[in-house]
Design a protein around this motif. Structure first.
Motif, PDB file in Angstrom:
ATOM      1  N   GLY A  17       1.270   5.539 -39.097  1.00  0.00           N
ATOM      2  CA  GLY A  17       0.498   4.957 -40.190  1.00  0.00           C
ATOM      3  C   GLY A  17       1.110   5.328 -41.524  1.00  0.00           C
ATOM      4  N   ILE A  25      -2.931   7.931 -42.577  1.00  0.00           N
ATOM      5  CA  ILE A  25      -3.928   6.886 -42.343  1.00  0.00           C
ATOM      6  C   ILE A  25      -3.377   5.981 -41.246  1.00  0.00           C
ATOM      7  CG2 ILE A  25      -5.170   4.921 -43.341  1.00  0.00           C
ATOM      8  CD1 ILE A  25      -6.017   7.641 -44.512  1.00  0.00           C
ATOM      9  N   TRP A  44      -2.604   2.916 -38.895  1.00  0.00           N
ATOM     10  CA  TRP A  44      -2.560   1.486 -39.200  1.00  0.00           C
ATOM     11  C   TRP A  44      -3.822   0.772 -38.763  1.00  0.00           C
ATOM     12  CZ3 TRP A  44       0.806   1.149 -42.707  1.00  0.00           C
ATOM     13  CH2 TRP A  44       2.066   1.751 -42.617  1.00  0.00           C
ATOM     14  N   ARG A  45      -4.381   1.144 -37.623  1.00  0.00           N
ATOM     15  CA  ARG A  45      -5.552   0.454 -37.081  1.00  0.00           C
ATOM     16  C   ARG A  45      -6.789   0.590 -37.972  1.00  0.00           C
ATOM     17  NH1 ARG A  45      -5.026   5.099 -34.418  1.00  0.00           N
ATOM     18  NH2 ARG A  45      -6.854   6.455 -34.264  1.00  0.00           N
ATOM     19  N   ARG A  46      -6.803   1.581 -38.868  1.00  0.00           N
ATOM     20  CA  ARG A  46      -7.966   1.773 -39.754  1.00  0.00           C
ATOM     21  C   ARG A  46      -7.951   0.844 -40.962  1.00  0.00           C
ATOM     22  NH1 ARG A  46      -9.772   7.256 -41.675  1.00  0.00           N
ATOM     23  NH2 ARG A  46     -11.627   6.005 -42.023  1.00  0.00           N
ATOM     24  N   THR A  86      -9.513  -0.463 -47.808  1.00  0.00           N
ATOM     25  CA  THR A  86     -10.800  -0.194 -47.191  1.00  0.00           C
ATOM     26  C   THR A  86     -10.469   0.180 -45.755  1.00  0.00           C
ATOM     27  OG1 THR A  86     -11.890  -1.839 -48.573  1.00  0.00           O
ATOM     28  CG2 THR A  86     -13.081  -1.104 -46.607  1.00  0.00           C
ATOM     29  N   LEU A  87     -11.012   1.312 -45.321  1.00  0.00           N
ATOM     30  CA  LEU A  87     -10.734   1.824 -43.974  1.00  0.00           C
ATOM     31  C   LEU A  87     -11.959   1.632 -43.085  1.00  0.00           C
ATOM     32  CD1 LEU A  87      -9.048   5.206 -44.980  1.00  0.00           C
ATOM     33  CD2 LEU A  87      -7.949   2.989 -44.602  1.00  0.00           C
ATOM     34  N   ARG A  88     -11.702   1.529 -41.795  1.00  0.00           N
ATOM     35  CA  ARG A  88     -12.799   1.412 -40.827  1.00  0.00           C
ATOM     36  C   ARG A  88     -12.874   2.668 -39.971  1.00  0.00           C
ATOM     37  NH1 ARG A  88      -9.037  -2.499 -38.791  1.00  0.00           N
ATOM     38  NH2 ARG A  88     -10.327  -4.198 -39.511  1.00  0.00           N
ATOM     39  N   HIS A  89     -14.039   2.880 -39.410  1.00  0.00           N
ATOM     40  CA  HIS A  89     -14.328   3.967 -38.451  1.00  0.00           C
ATOM     41  C   HIS A  89     -13.952   5.346 -38.958  1.00  0.00           C
ATOM     42  CE1 HIS A  89     -15.125   0.636 -35.830  1.00  0.00           C
ATOM     43  NE2 HIS A  89     -13.874   0.278 -35.803  1.00  0.00           N
ATOM     44  N   TYR A 130     -16.199   3.707 -42.244  1.00  0.00           N
ATOM     45  CA  TYR A 130     -15.872   2.831 -43.369  1.00  0.00           C
ATOM     46  C   TYR A 130     -15.823   3.643 -44.647  1.00  0.00           C
ATOM     47  CZ  TYR A 130     -16.675  -0.931 -40.126  1.00  0.00           C
ATOM     48  OH  TYR A 130     -16.576  -1.762 -39.047  1.00  0.00           O
ATOM     49  N   GLU A 131     -14.729   3.465 -45.384  1.00  0.00           N
ATOM     50  CA  GLU A 131     -14.577   4.168 -46.647  1.00  0.00           C
ATOM     51  C   GLU A 131     -13.483   3.516 -47.478  1.00  0.00           C
ATOM     52  OE1 GLU A 131     -12.560   8.135 -46.301  1.00  0.00           O
ATOM     53  OE2 GLU A 131     -12.515   7.649 -44.163  1.00  0.00           O
ATOM     54  N   TRP A 174     -10.214   4.052 -49.802  1.00  0.00           N
ATOM     55  CA  TRP A 174      -9.120   5.018 -49.830  1.00  0.00           C
ATOM     56  C   TRP A 174      -8.134   4.614 -50.921  1.00  0.00           C
ATOM     57  CZ3 TRP A 174      -3.875   4.041 -48.293  1.00  0.00           C
ATOM     58  CH2 TRP A 174      -3.078   5.193 -48.188  1.00  0.00           C
TER      59      TRP A 174
END
Length: 173
Positions: free
Chosen positions: A35, A48, A50-52, A97-100, A102-103, A105
């Motif tokens: 990532g 971070i 990549w999948r996020r 925007t990140l998942r799992h 959610y936030e 960054w």
């Protein structure tokens, strides 16, 4: 400077970097297979995956002065004296925007000594944005694929009105 450079994105020792990895006390991002690696003063402080990534955006100015925190503080102070305020400005950054979970960054990066062309900045932003949008964020961890895409994107006409569509086509190919 390497031949494979597009604005703040450049190939350094077979790794794709956003920002100035050679700057003393610098901040930069490495695109590696796991990532985004976020580096501060030569130490990786965060990765971070990549999948996020749900979306991705890059913001930078052509010259170092435009990305100066000191200039941003002075501008904010001057505007406050006049009763005004502004949003944005200051350091160059990559935001997502990140998942799992959610936030939001944000990772700030050090501007390289060279100027970035405005069209180069736009192309890198579109490259990152379109790659994530089409579900291929993990491909950013493949240095060969990034190099091939950057070479094609760099060749796009600078004044093209639809850079987003052209970059999207390159990413999806």
């Amino acid at each position: 400077m390497n031949a494979l450079t597009l604005g703040p994105l450049e190939l350094v020792a077979d790794e794709w970097i956003i920002g100035d990895s050679a700057a003393r006390k610098g901040k930069y991002l490495k695109l590696h297979d796991q990532g985004f690696g976020y580096w501060v003063e030569g130490v990786e402080v965060q990765v971070i995956p990549w999948r996020r990534l749900m979306n991705l955006h890059l913001s930078a100015q052509p010259g170092r002065l435009g990305n100066s925190k000191a200039l941003a503080r002075f501008t904010d102070f001057s505007m406050a004296l006049g009763g005004f305020s502004r949003l944005g400005g200051g350091e160059a950054f990559v935001a997502a925007t990140l998942r799992h979970p959610y936030e939001d960054w944000v990772a700030y990066f050090t501007h390289a000594p060279r100027r970035y062309g405005r069209q180069e900045i736009r192309k890198v932003d579109e490259f990152l944005k379109r790659t994530v949008e089409c579900g291929r964020a993990a491909r950013l961890g493949d240095p060969q694929w990034v190099g091939e895409a950057v070479a094609k994107i760099a060749g796009l006409a600078g004044g093209s009105r639809d850079v987003a569509a052209a970059v999207g086509a390159i990413v999806k190919a």
